[in-house]
Design a protein around this motif. Structure first.
Motif, PDB file in Angstrom:
ATOM      1  N   VAL A  88      34.069  17.234  39.337  1.00  0.00           N
ATOM      2  CA  VAL A  88      35.288  17.710  39.997  1.00  0.00           C
ATOM      3  C   VAL A  88      34.887  18.395  41.299  1.00  0.00           C
ATOM      4  N   THR A  89      35.760  18.301  42.310  1.00  0.00           N
ATOM      5  CA  THR A  89      35.454  18.830  43.641  1.00  0.00           C
ATOM      6  C   THR A  89      35.931  20.272  43.780  1.00  0.00           C
ATOM      7  N   PRO A  90      35.333  21.027  44.721  1.00  0.00           N
ATOM      8  CA  PRO A  90      35.783  22.404  44.946  1.00  0.00           C
ATOM      9  C   PRO A  90      37.207  22.478  45.479  1.00  0.00           C
ATOM     10  N   GLU A  91      37.661  21.414  46.148  1.00  0.00           N
ATOM     11  CA  GLU A  91      39.053  21.406  46.629  1.00  0.00           C
ATOM     12  C   GLU A  91      40.037  21.551  45.471  1.00  0.00           C
ATOM     13  N   LYS A  92      39.648  21.044  44.295  1.00  0.00           N
ATOM     14  CA  LYS A  92      40.522  21.149  43.122  1.00  0.00           C
ATOM     15  C   LYS A  92      40.296  22.450  42.353  1.00  0.00           C
ATOM     16  N   THR A  93      39.039  22.884  42.258  1.00  0.00           N
ATOM     17  CA  THR A  93      38.740  24.045  41.410  1.00  0.00           C
ATOM     18  C   THR A  93      39.065  25.381  42.077  1.00  0.00           C
ATOM     19  N   LEU A  94      38.785  25.503  43.366  1.00  0.00           N
ATOM     20  CA  LEU A  94      38.909  26.812  44.022  1.00  0.00           C
ATOM     21  C   LEU A  94      40.309  27.416  43.950  1.00  0.00           C
ATOM     22  N   PRO A  95      41.383  26.667  44.265  1.00  0.00           N
ATOM     23  CA  PRO A  95      42.711  27.291  44.198  1.00  0.00           C
ATOM     24  C   PRO A  95      43.052  27.830  42.814  1.00  0.00           C
ATOM     25  N   VAL A  96      42.704  27.094  41.770  1.00  0.00           N
ATOM     26  CA  VAL A  96      43.024  27.537  40.407  1.00  0.00           C
ATOM     27  C   VAL A  96      42.150  28.712  40.005  1.00  0.00           C
ATOM     28  N   LEU A  97      40.862  28.639  40.289  1.00  0.00           N
ATOM     29  CA  LEU A  97      39.958  29.732  39.921  1.00  0.00           C
ATOM     30  C   LEU A  97      40.315  31.017  40.653  1.00  0.00           C
ATOM     31  N   PHE A  98      40.633  30.901  41.927  1.00  0.00           N
ATOM     32  CA  PHE A  98      40.995  32.106  42.687  1.00  0.00           C
ATOM     33  C   PHE A  98      42.305  32.689  42.194  1.00  0.00           C
ATOM     34  N   ASP A  99      43.206  31.847  41.729  1.00  0.00           N
ATOM     35  CA  ASP A  99      44.484  32.318  41.198  1.00  0.00           C
ATOM     36  C   ASP A  99      44.276  33.159  39.942  1.00  0.00           C
ATOM     37  N   LEU A 100      43.195  32.881  39.206  1.00  0.00           N
ATOM     38  CA  LEU A 100      42.902  33.633  37.978  1.00  0.00           C
ATOM     39  C   LEU A 100      42.380  35.038  38.267  1.00  0.00           C
ATOM     40  N   LEU A 101      41.978  35.293  39.500  1.00  0.00           N
ATOM     41  CA  LEU A 101      41.397  36.595  39.841  1.00  0.00           C
ATOM     42  C   LEU A 101      42.411  37.731  39.785  1.00  0.00           C
ATOM     43  N   GLU A 102      43.701  37.374  39.782  1.00  0.00           N
ATOM     44  CA  GLU A 102      44.723  38.420  39.715  1.00  0.00           C
ATOM     45  C   GLU A 102      44.850  39.011  38.311  1.00  0.00           C
ATOM     46  N   LEU A 103      44.266  38.326  37.321  1.00  0.00           N
ATOM     47  CA  LEU A 103      44.332  38.812  35.947  1.00  0.00           C
ATOM     48  C   LEU A 103      43.396  40.000  35.758  1.00  0.00           C
ATOM     49  N   ARG A 104      43.749  40.861  34.822  1.00  0.00           N
ATOM     50  CA  ARG A 104      42.893  42.016  34.520  1.00  0.00           C
ATOM     51  C   ARG A 104      41.808  41.589  33.521  1.00  0.00           C
ATOM     52  N   ASP A 105      40.930  40.736  33.999  1.00  0.00           N
ATOM     53  CA  ASP A 105      39.869  40.193  33.148  1.00  0.00           C
ATOM     54  C   ASP A 105      38.573  40.216  33.955  1.00  0.00           C
ATOM     55  N   LYS A 106      37.825  41.299  33.811  1.00  0.00           N
ATOM     56  CA  LYS A 106      36.619  41.479  34.616  1.00  0.00           C
ATOM     57  C   LYS A 106      35.565  40.427  34.322  1.00  0.00           C
ATOM     58  N   THR A 107      35.484  39.988  33.081  1.00  0.00           N
ATOM     59  CA  THR A 107      34.477  38.982  32.726  1.00  0.00           C
ATOM     60  C   THR A 107      34.750  37.672  33.445  1.00  0.00           C
ATOM     61  N   VAL A 108      35.993  37.229  33.402  1.00  0.00           N
ATOM     62  CA  VAL A 108      36.371  35.993  34.099  1.00  0.00           C
ATOM     63  C   VAL A 108      36.153  36.142  35.593  1.00  0.00           C
ATOM     64  N   ARG A 109      36.493  37.310  36.130  1.00  0.00           N
ATOM     65  CA  ARG A 109      36.334  37.541  37.571  1.00  0.00           C
ATOM     66  C   ARG A 109      34.869  37.413  37.984  1.00  0.00           C
ATOM     67  N   ARG A 110      33.992  38.023  37.218  1.00  0.00           N
ATOM     68  CA  ARG A 110      32.560  37.963  37.543  1.00  0.00           C
ATOM     69  C   ARG A 110      32.026  36.539  37.428  1.00  0.00           C
ATOM     70  N   VAL A 111      32.469  35.830  36.416  1.00  0.00           N
ATOM     71  CA  VAL A 111      32.015  34.445  36.226  1.00  0.00           C
ATOM     72  C   VAL A 111      32.452  33.583  37.400  1.00  0.00           C
ATOM     73  N   ILE A 112      33.695  33.733  37.822  1.00  0.00           N
ATOM     74  CA  ILE A 112      34.222  32.913  38.922  1.00  0.00           C
ATOM     75  C   ILE A 112      33.511  33.223  40.234  1.00  0.00           C
ATOM     76  N   LEU A 113      33.419  34.501  40.570  1.00  0.00           N
ATOM     77  CA  LEU A 113      32.774  34.866  41.834  1.00  0.00           C
ATOM     78  C   LEU A 113      31.293  34.510  41.814  1.00  0.00           C
ATOM     79  N   GLY A 114      30.655  34.698  40.664  1.00  0.00           N
ATOM     80  CA  GLY A 114      29.244  34.319  40.541  1.00  0.00           C
ATOM     81  C   GLY A 114      29.051  32.818  40.719  1.00  0.00           C
ATOM     82  N   HIS A 115      29.997  32.049  40.196  1.00  0.00           N
ATOM     83  CA  HIS A 115      29.929  30.586  40.356  1.00  0.00           C
ATOM     84  C   HIS A 115      30.030  30.178  41.818  1.00  0.00           C
ATOM     85  N   ILE A 116      30.955  30.781  42.556  1.00  0.00           N
ATOM     86  CA  ILE A 116      31.136  30.414  43.966  1.00  0.00           C
ATOM     87  C   ILE A 116      29.887  30.737  44.772  1.00  0.00           C
TER      88      ILE A 116
END
Length: 208
Positions: A88-116
């Motif tokens: 899958v391309t970053p054009e598809k993943t980035l908008p959805v992953l960044f949208d998840l950053l608004e959630l109060r979930d520090k683990t998910v946030r760290r995983v997403i930012l670490g992935h980028i």
């Protein structure tokens, strides 16, 4: 192959049940195990898994508030695995992953930012396939996030850019110019982070 197709159909059926569970009060270990299995071998069945990334991303997008935290984290990790496999391309993943950053979930946030950050580090390795194009795609995405000046997403974009600058991966003038505009942000947290950056008090990635 027959066993894989059976598990894939099972996964698709169970996803509908997961999506319909608006309570989000429990996870389904069997579902998560099947999802992880399919993701791990997806590169061997790319034709059969053609719709898998879109399926996962759409489920995350529509049910992000209702998913159990374990289910959400596993789905994010599976999206990242598919991205790392080039399915899958970053054009598809980035908008959805960044949208998840608004959630109060520090683990998910760290995983997403670490992935980028990790994605960009790999893109800058010698001989990286499509490294220049990937770098441009992610930069443009983050720069657009900064221009929109949404406090949560802009802060996350800044964390990524500052960390990449600190690692001497994104140390170009364009990145610095975008960060300089944050000094005029209407959001105190964004303004404060920008000022710390230009005072060379760059936050470490572990501080998010």
């Amino acid at each position: 192959r027959d066993e894989f197709l059976t598990q894939l159909r099972h996964f698709e059926a169970m996803t509908k049940t997961i999506s319909a569970n608006t309570a989000g009060d429990h996870s389904n270990p069997q579902y998560l195990a099947i999802l992880q299995y399919i993701t791990h071998v997806a590169h061997c069945y790319q034709k059969e898994c053609e719709a898998l990334p879109d399926h996962l991303l759409e489920t995350l997008k529509k049910t992000k508030h209702n998913l159990h935290s374990d289910t959400r984290l596993t789905m994010v990790n599976c999206v990242i695995m598919l991205r790392n496999k080039g399915i899958v391309t970053p054009e598809k993943t980035l908008p959805v992953l960044f949208d998840l950053l608004e959630l109060r979930d520090k683990t998910v946030r760290r995983v997403i930012l670490g992935h980028i950050v990790g994605d960009m580090r790999r893109a800058h390795q010698p001989g990286a396939k499509n490294g220049v194009a990937l770098n441009r795609t992610v930069q443009n995405f983050l720069f657009n996030i900064m221009a929109e000046d949404d406090q949560t997403q802009a802060r996350s974009a800044m964390i990524v850019m500052i960390d990449l600058y600190r690692r001497h991966i994104w140390s170009d003038n364009k990145t610095v110019n975008v960060l300089s505009k944050a000094c005029f942000s209407k959001h105190a947290r964004i303004l404060r982070m920008a000022l710390h950056f230009f005072l060379m008090e760059m936050p470490k990635f572990s501080s998010i």
